[in-house]
Design an enzyme around this catalytic site. Structure first.
Site, PDB file in Angstrom:
ATOM      1  N   CYS A   1      -0.030   3.958   2.566  1.00  0.00           N
ATOM      2  CA  CYS A   1       0.361   3.518   3.909  1.00  0.00           C
ATOM      3  C   CYS A   1       1.802   3.942   4.210  1.00  0.00           C
ATOM      4  O   CYS A   1       2.126   4.371   5.318  1.00  0.00           O
ATOM      5  CB  CYS A   1       0.256   2.004   4.038  1.00  0.00           C
ATOM      6  SG  CYS A   1      -1.420   1.346   3.860  1.00  0.00           S
TER       7      CYS A   1
ATOM      8  N   CYS B   1       0.834  -1.208   0.000  1.00  0.00           N
ATOM      9  CA  CYS B   1       0.000   0.000   0.000  1.00  0.00           C
ATOM     10  C   CYS B   1       0.871   1.262   0.000  1.00  0.00           C
ATOM     11  O   CYS B   1       1.515   1.589   1.009  1.00  0.00           O
ATOM     12  CB  CYS B   1      -0.916  -0.019   1.237  1.00  0.00           C
ATOM     13  SG  CYS B   1      -1.784   1.516   1.546  1.00  0.00           S
TER      14      CYS B   1
END
Length: 298
Positions: free
Chosen positions: A46, A43
């Protein structure tokens, strides 16, 4: 001290698992709010949010903690909580979800989120700690000052003022290795900061002085031959290492007065390194600069 400082910062952020979630989050949130960062290695957002939220949590000074959960390795908890998009942050307070957000927010919004949970963080908190630490240094309490600088560093791990101060304090307490370790914490883009440069110069001077031997021997050799510039130069380094700044400067100024060209202008260059290590407002620096100017421009 270095280990204690790092431990303080590390205790505010940790990874968890499905098995440890109850203790790390639910039980811990009975003491202070705990933010759970649901993330995954693939991600991109993230990876953007991670450093931002860690910095904000550390800046909160223990009022909130951060727990990170990799949803690929531990899907059960995010599944139970209905986490459908990451990064997702859920704040737990007294064992229950209290607030949250989805997406990679900027630092200002992450800080505002934390303040909704714990109240104003006080932008001057770290500055006040540093001011108090400076006062302890001035009053002759290096150990107490070191504790406060470490506290500031626990809240702001990249605080240059705290890093430089701790490096110089450990150097003054005779722990050269610890001083070097603190300087190693400095981000590359701040390596030339004036406070860091001063700490680095002080460490270099300490290393130079370590191999010079006994002060008394150098003083005797100089008394036997006042024209021995190398011995006078070495004595200046040794005196500085013993905290005798004005005497150290006097010897270098004497070399400059007698033979400006000696050792490729080495005495003046060394004196400038003293000034850098002592700091621009130190009394020895100010006095030394005045005398140097009177010699150079007489």
């Amino acid at each position: 001290m270095l280990a204690d400082t790092q431990a303080q910062a590390d205790s505010l952020v940790k990874d968890t698992t499905t098995a440890a979630f109850r203790q790390d989050v639910l039980a811990e949130s009975m003491q202070q709010p705990v933010l759970v960062d649901f993330w995954a290695p693939w991600c991109g957002p993230c990876k953007q949010l991670g450093p931002i939220i860690e910095k904000a949590v550390k800046a909160a000074g223990g009022k909130v903690k951060l727990v990170k959960l990799n949803i690929d390795d531990h899907p059960q908890i995010p599944g139970q909580l209905g986490i459908q998009s990451i990064p997702a942050v859920v704040a737990f307070n007294r064992g229950q979800p209290a607030d949250g957000f989805v997406g990679a927010l900027p630092e200002s919004q992450v800080t505002a989120f934390i303040e909704r949970l714990v109240g104003p963080l006080g932008p001057g908190a770290v500055g006040e700690i540093l001011e108090e630490a400076d006062q302890l240094v001035a009053s002759g309490d290096p150990a107490g000052a070191a504790q406060l600088y470490a506290e500031a560093l626990g809240q702001e791990p990249d605080n240059i003022r705290a890093i430089a101060a701790l490096a110089k304090l450990h150097l003054e307490m005779g722990d050269l290795d610890a001083a070097k370790q603190f300087l190693a914490m400095v981000p590359a883009d701040k390596a030339n900061d004036a406070a860091i440069a001063a700490a680095r110069a002080a460490i270099e001077l300490a290393e130079q002085a370590a191999s010079l031997g006994d002060l008394g021997d150098l003083e005797q050799r100089l008394a036997a031959n006042p024209l021995d510039h190398q011995t006078r130069f070495d004595l200046a380094l040794a005196l500085n290492a013993h905290g005798k700044r004005e005497e150290a400067g006097d010897h270098l100024l004497e070399i400059i007065k007698r033979d400006r060209a000696w050792n490729d202008d080495g005495a003046r260059k060394q004196l400038l390194q003293f000034f850098e290590a002592w700091g621009p407002t130190d009394e020895a620096t100010l006095a030394g600069r005045r005398r140097l100017s009177s010699i150079l421009f007489a």
